[in-house]
Design an enzyme around this catalytic site. Structure first.
Site, PDB file in Angstrom:
ATOM      1  N   THR A 384       0.851  -1.178   0.000  1.00  0.00           N
ATOM      2  CA  THR A 384       0.000   0.000   0.000  1.00  0.00           C
ATOM      3  C   THR A 384       0.902   1.248   0.000  1.00  0.00           C
ATOM      4  O   THR A 384       2.104   1.127  -0.078  1.00  0.00           O
ATOM      5  CB  THR A 384      -0.846  -0.169   1.275  1.00  0.00           C
ATOM      6  OG1 THR A 384      -1.622  -1.333   1.098  1.00  0.00           O
ATOM      7  CG2 THR A 384      -1.663   0.970   1.684  1.00  0.00           C
ATOM      8  N   THR A 402      -4.596   2.218  -1.435  1.00  0.00           N
ATOM      9  CA  THR A 402      -4.004   0.956  -1.875  1.00  0.00           C
ATOM     10  C   THR A 402      -4.669   0.414  -3.130  1.00  0.00           C
ATOM     11  O   THR A 402      -5.855   0.674  -3.383  1.00  0.00           O
ATOM     12  CB  THR A 402      -4.146  -0.084  -0.722  1.00  0.00           C
ATOM     13  OG1 THR A 402      -3.492  -1.285  -1.086  1.00  0.00           O
ATOM     14  CG2 THR A 402      -5.598  -0.396  -0.408  1.00  0.00           C
ATOM     15  N   SER A 456      -6.075  -3.394   6.956  1.00  0.00           N
ATOM     16  CA  SER A 456      -5.215  -3.075   8.100  1.00  0.00           C
ATOM     17  C   SER A 456      -4.720  -1.635   8.034  1.00  0.00           C
ATOM     18  O   SER A 456      -3.937  -1.217   8.895  1.00  0.00           O
ATOM     19  CB  SER A 456      -3.999  -4.003   8.114  1.00  0.00           C
ATOM     20  OG  SER A 456      -4.396  -5.329   8.294  1.00  0.00           O
ATOM     21  N   GLY A 476       2.029  -1.958   4.532  1.00  0.00           N
ATOM     22  CA  GLY A 476       2.558  -3.134   5.229  1.00  0.00           C
ATOM     23  C   GLY A 476       1.534  -4.220   5.528  1.00  0.00           C
ATOM     24  O   GLY A 476       1.826  -5.122   6.311  1.00  0.00           O
TER      25      GLY A 476
END
Ligand code: GLY
Length: 575
Positions: A384, A402, A456, A476
Site C-alpha cells: 500500500t 491501496t 489493516s 505493510g
C-alpha cells in the site's frame, strides 16, 4: 451517486448529496469552506510522502494558498501517476483528518461488486482457486479513490478542484523520470503477472532514468478535472472500466460504479499517555489494533520497566500483546455496514486489563489457548502507500490508500491507463472452515455484494491539548499497525528523535504461524539477538518487505517531517 455521513459531526456534514448537482458550482468556484478563514498557528506546512513528485505537487498547492486537504488530494492524484505500483485511482483507501480542531474519517475503500458471492473464489468442490482473488479482472473491487478525493476536497478544500488535479495531469501528459526502485518493482511485477494480464502493454517501457508518459491516464485525469468524480463513476471513464470488465468476463458493471459510495465514519478515538489518538475504524482492523496495542503496553508498564528496546524480552512481551490483538482481529473485525463490530468493547480498559492479565512474562503463551478465530494465516499483501500532511493553520491529513499488491491485479483499463486493484483478496475466500487448530472463524469478513473487505490500513493522528502532535502511517498489510505502534513507542516511551524512531528495527508477530517473529530486510534480527529470541521459544522468519512510514511531528509550532529510509519517500517543510 450518494454520499453518506455516519460521523458524530454529521450535522455539519453534507450528507446524501448528489454529486451531479454539486459538480457545476464546485468545479468553477472555490468551496464554501475557504470563506471561513483560519489563522496560521504553525511556522510552516509540511508533507512526508512516498516520492519527490508528489512532494513537489504538494509544495505547489501550498504556494497557491491550498490547505492540508488540497495538498493531500493533489498528492493522491500525483502518486497515481508517478508511484503506479501503489498510488492509485483504481483502488481505495482511508483518510483521517483533523480540521479546525475536529476529527474526521473518510472511508473510500473498494466494495465487492453487486454480483459478488461468498464462494466466488472457490471451485465446484469448495476449494479456494489459487490466485483468482489476486490476479486478473476477477480480483478487482469497485474503486473508491476518485470519489474519496472528490468528497474530501469538496468538503474541506480551499482551492478549485482543477488546481489540485493539475500536477498529476502534467506528470501523466509530459512524463516523469522513472526511479530505479519503481523500475525494479515494475520488472518484478511483470514476472509475477507472467503475461497473464495486460500489465506489460502499459508498463514495459517504464525503464530507470527514462521519461515515462501515460497519455491515456492524462486524458482520464483531465476529464476528472473538468467533470469531477462523475466522469469516473458515470461518464466516459466509467464506460471504459465497464467495457474492460465485460471483455475480461468479470463482475463490475457501470451500475457498480454508479452506486459506489464513500462514507464519512466516526474515527476510533482513545486517550493514551496524555495524547488523543484519532485513527481508522472498521472496515479497518488497524485503528482498533493500534489502540489495543498501545493500551496493553501501557498496562504492562511494570513488566516493561528497564527492558531495553528491541531486546529479546522486549520482543517477547510485544509478541504476547500482538498475539491477543490478532486473535480479536480474526474474530470480530469486518465491514461495519454488514457486521456489528464491537469497537467500544475491544478498546475498553477493563477488557484489555483482562487480556493483559493473560500475558506470560517468561515464555510464549500457547497459541491455541489464545486465538478465538482463524487468525491471519493467509499472507496479506503489504504494498500500500501512505502520506502525511499538515498545514500552517494546524489542519492535518493522514492518508493510506491501496491497490493491494504492487500494481494491483495487473490489469490496466484499456484506453484509460488505470491500474486496477486486487482488493477482493482482502476478503476471506472461505470463512467458516476449521483452521489448522480446528477452530471455526467468523463470517465478519465473508464476501457479499457492496461489502468492503477488511483492511489493516491505519492512517493516524495524535493530538495534545487540541493541537496536532503526530501524523503517521505506513504500508505493510497486517504489519501496518504493529509498525506504527513500534514507532510511537520509540518516540514517546523511548524519547527517540523522530528520524531514529522511524529508522529503528521493526518486527512483527500475528498469532499465526504460531510463535513466529517476522523480521525485515532493512534491519534483520540476526546474530546473538536471533539466538536469544529463539531460546525464548520463537521461530524467526524473514519477510521481503520493510514498510514505508511517513510521519510528521509537531512539538511547539514547527513541524518536523520524516520519510522512512526504507523507501523513496521525501519530505518538505514549506514556509
Ligand atoms: N490491502 C491492504 C490493506 O487494506 O490493509
Amino acid at each position: 451517486m450518494k454520499l453518506v455521513d455516519r460521523t458524530k459531526n454529521s450535522a455539519a456534514a453534507v450528507a446524501l448529496l448528489s454529486l451531479s448537482t454539486l459538480s457545476a458550482g464546485f468545479l468553477e468556484a472555490s468551496p464554501a469552506f475557504a470563506r471561513d478563514a483560519q489563522q496560521p498557528v504553525l511556522t510552516a506546512s509540511a508533507v512526508a510522502v512516498a516520492d519527490k513528485y508528489a512532494a513537489d505537487a504538494a509544495e505547489q498547492i501550498f504556494k497557491e494558498g491550498g490547505n492540508a486537504v488540497d495538498a493531500a488530494v493533489a498528492i493522491a492524484f500525483s502518486l497515481a501517476v508517478t508511484y503506479p505500483e501503489a498510488g492509485n485511482i483504481g483502488g481505495g483507501g482511508f483518510m483521517t483528518l483533523y480540521v479546525k480542531g475536529k476529527p474526521y474519517f473518510l472511508d473510500y475503500r473498494e466494495r465487492a461488486p453487486l454480483a459478488a458471492t461468498r464462494t466466488m473464489y472457490q471451485d465446484d468442490k469448495g476449494n479456494v482457486i489459487p490466485g483468482k482473488s489476486l490476479y486478473g479482472w476477477d480480483a478487482v473491487g469497485v474503486p473508491g479513490t476518485v470519489e474519496g478525493m472528490w468528497e474530501a476536497q469538496r468538503r474541506f478544500g480551499k482551492l478549485k478542484w482543477k488546481q489540485v488535479l493539475a500536477p498529476a495531469i502534467q506528470y501523466a501528459r509530459d512524463g516523469f523520470v522513472v526511479d530505479e526502485q519503481l523500475a525494479k518493482r515494475g520488472e518484478e511485477a511483470s514476472k509475477e503477472f507472467g503475461g497473464k494480464t495486460n500489465f506489460d502493454q502499459y508498463f514495459s517501457e517504464m525503464k530507470a532514468g527514462t521519461t515515462f508518459r501515460q497519455p491515456d491516464l492524462a486524458a482520464v485525469l483531465t476529464r476528472i478535472a473538468n467533470d469531477g468524480a462523475k466522469d469516473f463513476y458515470d461518464g466516459k471513464t466509467a464506460d471504459l472500466i465497464a467495457a474492460a470488465m465485460k471483455q475480461g468476463g468479470a463482475l463490475i458493471t457501470k451500475r457498480d460504479l454508479q452506486e459506489y459510495k464513500a462514507v464519512w465514519r466516526q474515527p476510533v478515538e482513545a486517550s493514551w499517555n496524555g495524547y488523543e489518538i484519532i485513527t481508522a475504524p472498521p472496515p479497518s482492523s488497524g485503528g482498533v489494533g493500534l489502540v489495543q496495542l498501545l493500551k496493553m503496553k501501557a498496562m504492562l508498564a511494570p513488566q516493561f520497566k528497564d527492558v531495553p528496546l528491541n531486546s529479546p524480552q522486549y520482543i517477547h512481551l510485544i509478541a504476547e500483546i500482538e498475539k491477543r490483538v490478532f486473535a480479536d482481529r480474526a474474530q470480530y473485525l469486518g465491514d461495519p455496514d454488514f457486521y456489528k463490530v464491537p469497537v467500544a468493547q475491544l478498546t475498553d480498559d477493563a477488557y484489555l486489563a483482562k487480556r493483559v492479565a493473560e500475558v506470560d512474562p517468561d515464555k510464549p503463551s500457547d497459541t491455541k489457548s489464545v486465538q478465538p478465530g482463524l487468525g491471519t494465516s493467509m499472507p496479506e499483501k503489504a504494498e500500500t502507500t501512505h502520506f502525511s500532511v499538515v498545514d500552517k493553520w494546524g489542519n492535518a491529513v493522514s492518508n493510506t490508500y491501496t491497490i493491494n499488491g504492487y500494481f494491483g491485479s495487473g490489469e490496466v483499463v484499456p484506453g484509460a491507463g488505470i491500474v486496477l486493484n486486487d482488493e477482493m483478496d482482502d476478503f476471506s475466500s472461505k470463512p467458516g472452515v476449521p483452521n489448522m487448530f480446528g477452530v471455526v472463524g467468523s463470517d465478519a469478513n465473508a464476501i457479499a455484494p457492496k461489502k468492503r473487505p477488511l483492511s489493516s490500513m491505519t492512517p493516524t493522528i495524535l493530538t495534545k491539548d487540541g493541537k496536532v502532535a503526530l501524523v503517521i502511517g505506513t504500508p505493510g498489510g497486517s504489519r501496518i499497525f504493529t509498525s506504527i505502534f513500534q514507532v510511537i513507542n520509540n518516540i514517546y516511551d523511548f524519547k527517540m528523535p523522530l528520524k531514529d524512531a522511524v529508522a529503528a528495527m521493526r518486527f512483527h508477530h500475528q498469532l499465526l504461524p504460531p510463535n513466529t517473529i517476522f523480521w525485515e530486510p532493512y534491519q534483520p534480527i540476526n546474530g546473538d539477538l536471533a539466538k536469544q529470541v529463539e531460546a525464548k521459544g520463537y521461530v524467526l522468519k524473514g519477510q521481503d518487505f520493510s514498510g514505508d512510514i511517513q510521519a510528521i511531528r509537531i512539538d511547539g509550532d514547527t513541524p518536523e517531517a520524516v520519510a522512512d529510509p526504507r523507501g523513496r519517500g521525501v519530505t518538505r517543510v514549506i514556509q
